[in-house]
Scaffold this motif. Sequence first.
Motif, short mmCIF file in Angstrom:
data_model
loop_
_atom_site.label_atom_id
_atom_site.label_comp_id
_atom_site.label_asym_id
_atom_site.label_seq_id
_atom_site.Cartn_x
_atom_site.Cartn_y
_atom_site.Cartn_z
N LEU A 1 -1.18 -8.17 7.73
CA LEU A 1 -1.45 -7.91 6.31
C LEU A 1 -1.63 -6.42 6.12
N ASP A 2 -1.51 -5.98 4.87
CA ASP A 2 -1.84 -4.59 4.61
C ASP A 2 -2.55 -4.44 3.28
N VAL A 3 -3.34 -3.38 3.19
CA VAL A 3 -4.11 -3.09 1.99
C VAL A 3 -3.84 -1.63 1.65
N HIS A 4 -3.37 -1.40 0.42
CA HIS A 4 -3.12 -0.02 0.00
C HIS A 4 -4.33 0.55 -0.72
N ALA A 5 -4.42 1.86 -0.74
CA ALA A 5 -5.55 2.52 -1.39
C ALA A 5 -5.61 2.10 -2.85
N GLY A 6 -6.79 1.75 -3.31
CA GLY A 6 -6.99 1.38 -4.70
C GLY A 6 -6.73 -0.08 -5.00
#
Lengths: 243, 300, 349
Positions: free
Chosen positions: A29-34
Motif C-alpha cells: 500500500l502507499d500513502v501520499h502526503a496530505g
Amino acid sequence: MDTPSTPLLQVEDLQVNFGAVRALKSISLDVHAGEVVALVGANGAGKSTTLRTISGLSRPRGGRISFNGKSIAGMAPAKIVRLGIAQCPEGRRLFGGLTVADNLRLGACTRTDKDAVAADSERMFGLFPILKQRLKQLAGTLSGGEQQQLALARALMAAPRLLLLDEPSLGVAPLLVRHIFSALAELKLQGMTMLLVEQNIKLALDLADRAYVLRTGQVALSGLSAELRDSERVAQAYLGAAT
Amino acid sequence: MTQLDYMLQQIVNAVSLGSLYALVAVGLSIVFGVLKLTNFAHGDVMMVGAFGVALLVGIGVPFPVAVICGIAAAAVAGFLIERIAYRPIRDAPDVARLLTSLAVTYIIENVGILVFTSSPRNFPLPAFLNTSWELSNGAITFTSINLLTIALTFVSLLLLGWFITRTTTGLGMRAAAEDMSAAQLVGLDVNRLIIVAFIVASAYAGLAGILWAAQAGVVQPQMGFTPLLKAFVAAIIGGFGSIAGALVGGYILGALEIFIVAFLPSSISSYRDAIVFAVLIAFLLVRPGGLLQPNREIKL
Amino acid sequence: MSREARIKLCVLFALVAGAVVAFGAPHVLSDYFVRIILLIALNAILVLSLSLSNGFTGVFSLGHVGFIGAGAYISGILSIPVQQKLALLPHLPAFLHAFSLPFLPATLVAGVLTALLAVVVGYPLMRLSGYFVSVATMGFLIIVNVVLINASDFTRGARTFTGVPLETTLPWVFGWLAITLFVLARLVYSPFGRAMKSVRDDTIAASAVGIGVLRTRLIAFVIGAFFAGVGGSLYAHYLGSFSPNTFYFSLTMSLITMLVLGGMGSLSGALVGVVCVSLLSEVLRSVERGFTIGEFSVPALFGASQIVLGFIFILIMIFRPKGIMGEREFTFGLTQRSAVVNQTEERKR
C-alpha cells in the motif's frame, strides 16, 4: 489516485509471522502526503499488524517499508517516531498512572523545540478543550471518550508527518465518536497525512480519500473511498462474508 | 524506663530499619518496573558500594569522598550487570530470568569471597559519625548513623520523587513500567531507559549498602543477600514495580520486624525471618499486587 | 523379539550392571572414585525428584532443597543411636529418645513425613503459577532454614548436627536410584504424565479438557518431595554431620544447574546434567585446592568452582535454554513402534 509524486509511505509485499502463524501474507500500500487512507477489513485481516509493523513493534519477515524514500523496516520504534510516524494505538494504551499533562509531555518526548511543543499543546487544547480541564488528573481516571481524545493528542504531540490511527472509535460512546471524527476531519483540513484502521466502514470511508480492504493478510481490494462506498462487493464479498 | 520511652525507642529503630529497606526496595522496584526482572544481584551492588568505601578509606581517602566513589562504583556495577548478564536474556521467560539473576548473585558473592575471603572486615566510620545521642535521661538512644540513615533516605527519596515526576526520563521510566509497547510508540528509547533504571537503582543500592555496613560496623561479601531478600518482601508488600509501594512496604516491614522483636516473647521472635517470609507467601497468595495496587495484576 | 521383551531385557541388563558397579566398585576402585560415583548417584536422586515438578509440571520450585533438608534432619534425628542422642540432643521429646531406627525405616519415614509437609505447603502454593510460585517456594526454603536454625532442641540450631551413622553405601544409593527412576519413568510416561505436561504447556487448555491443574501439580510436588526426603536421608547418612546451611541456596543452585543443563523435560537429560556438573565440580574442586604443574604452582582459589558453575548456568540460559537434551530421552531405539502398532493403539482409545 495516480499522484505523480513519490508516496510518503510505501509498503511493498510486507510479510509478518507470529511464531508459526502467518499474520500478513503480502501487503502493499502507499500513502501520499496530505492524504487520508483507510484500512478496512474483518477481524484478523491484519490491519493492526500492518500498523504495528510500520511502527516497528513487529518485525517483518519480508517485504519493504519506506518512509519518505528511506527504508524503515525493522527499525527501532523510537527511531521511527523520530522520523515522523506517530501511532495512536488500539485500546488507547495511555499511561494511566500518569497525569494528562505528563501523557502529553511524553507524547513530545522525541522533540527538543520547547516553544513549538508549547504551541502544539495549545493547539491540542483548542482541538480537545476537555483536556485542558483535566490536566492534573490521572489519565486512568478519564472516561472512555476523554481517553481517546488524550490518546490522539498524545500521538499528535510528536508532530508527526504521518499519523497512524488504530480503531479510534473502539469503546467510545457514539456521541463522542462523532466528536473525534470531526476532530480528525479538522486535522485532515490542516493537511495531516493519516493511515486509519477502523471497524466502522462508513466512518472510515467518509473520512478517507482512499481505502484498502484487507482480507486474511492480503489486500483484497483498493480504490477511492467514493467508489468503495457504493460497491456492494466490498460489504458482501469481503466484510460480510469474512466474519 | 517508662512504657512510652520504650515505645519511642522502638519507633526510632523501626524508622531507621525501614529507611534501609525502603532504599533497597525502591531500587528493586525501579528495575522490576522497566524490565519485569527480579534483580537478586541488587544486594551484591550494595556490597560493592560498601566495599568501595571500606577500601578507599583504607588507603586514606576522606570518608565523604569515599562515599561518593562507593555510590558511583555501585552504579557502574549495576550498569555492567545489565549489559553482560541481563541484556542477552531480556526476552526469555520470567522464571529463566529469575534464575539468571540468582546465578549472577552466586557468581558475584563467590568472586567476593575469592578476593576478600568470607570473614567480615571492619567498616571504617569516622569519629564524627560514631557518636550516640540520648533523650529522656538515656531511655531513648540513637546513633549518628541512625540519624544519617533517616536523613539521607529522606533526601534521596525526595530527589527520586523529583526525578520520576518532573523529568522526561523519569516519567518515561514510569510509562515503560506501565506499558512497554505504548512507551515505544511515543518514541521512548527503551534501551536507554533500562540503562538509566539500572544506574539509578544501583546508586541507591550503593548508598543503602554503605549505610547498612555503617550500622553493622562490618563488611562481608555476602552482606547484601539478607537485606535484598527483605527488601524484596517489602516491595511485594507495597506492590512490586511501584516506587511508592516500595517505600510503604519498606517502612511497614521495618516496623513489623522491630515490633516482632520488641513485643513478642523470644521463643517466637527468634522466628522473625520465618514470619517475614510467611507474610511474603501470604501476599503472593491473597494480594499479589500488593497494598497499593490491590486490583492490578503484576504483568510479567 | 517383541518390544516388551526387549525393554525387559534392557532393564534387566541395566539392573545387573548397576548391581555389579554397586557391589564391585569398592573392591576395584579407590575410595576417591567410589565417592564420586556415589555422589553422582545421590545427586541423580535429588535432581530427578526435582524434575517432576520443575521440569515436567512447569512449577519451578526453588524450595525443593527445603524438603531435602527436612528429610535429612528427620532421618538423622530418628537414626542417631540412643546413647549419642541423649548427649547430642538432650532436649528432644522423651519418645524420640526412646528408640533409634535403622537406616531403611528412617529413610522411609523421612520420605513420608516430607511428603506430608509437601501436602501442607503445596496445597496453597500450587495455586500460583510461573514467577509467583518460584518466589513463594523460595520463601518456603528460607522459612525451613530459619526453623532449622531456631528449633535447636531438634536440630542443635546453627551448630553442626552430627552423630548420624555413615550408612550410605553404593548399593543403597543405587537401589534407591533404581526405585526413583522406575517410579518416575512409569509416572512421566503414563496418562498422568501427559496431564502434567499439558498443565505445564497450557494451564487453561488443560483445565478446559478436564485436567485438575491444582491436583496434578500437587501430586507431582508431593511425589517429588517424597524422593527429596529420601535423598535427604541418604545425604544425611553420607555426610554424617551437617548444618542448616548445607541445605540452602548453594545446594539449590547446583541442583538447578544440573537440571537445566541436562534439559528440564527429560529423565535422561536430568542424568546427563548430573554427571556433567558433578564431574566438572570435582575437577574444579581439585583446581580450587591449588596444585603444582612442574614449575608453576597455582594457589588455592576458594569459591572458584561456584563461579564457574554460575557462568555455565548463565551461558546455558543464553545459548541453550532447553538444555542438552531438551525434552528428548535416550531410548536406544526401544520406544520406536511400528506404524501398525501405533494405529491399533489409536483405535483402542
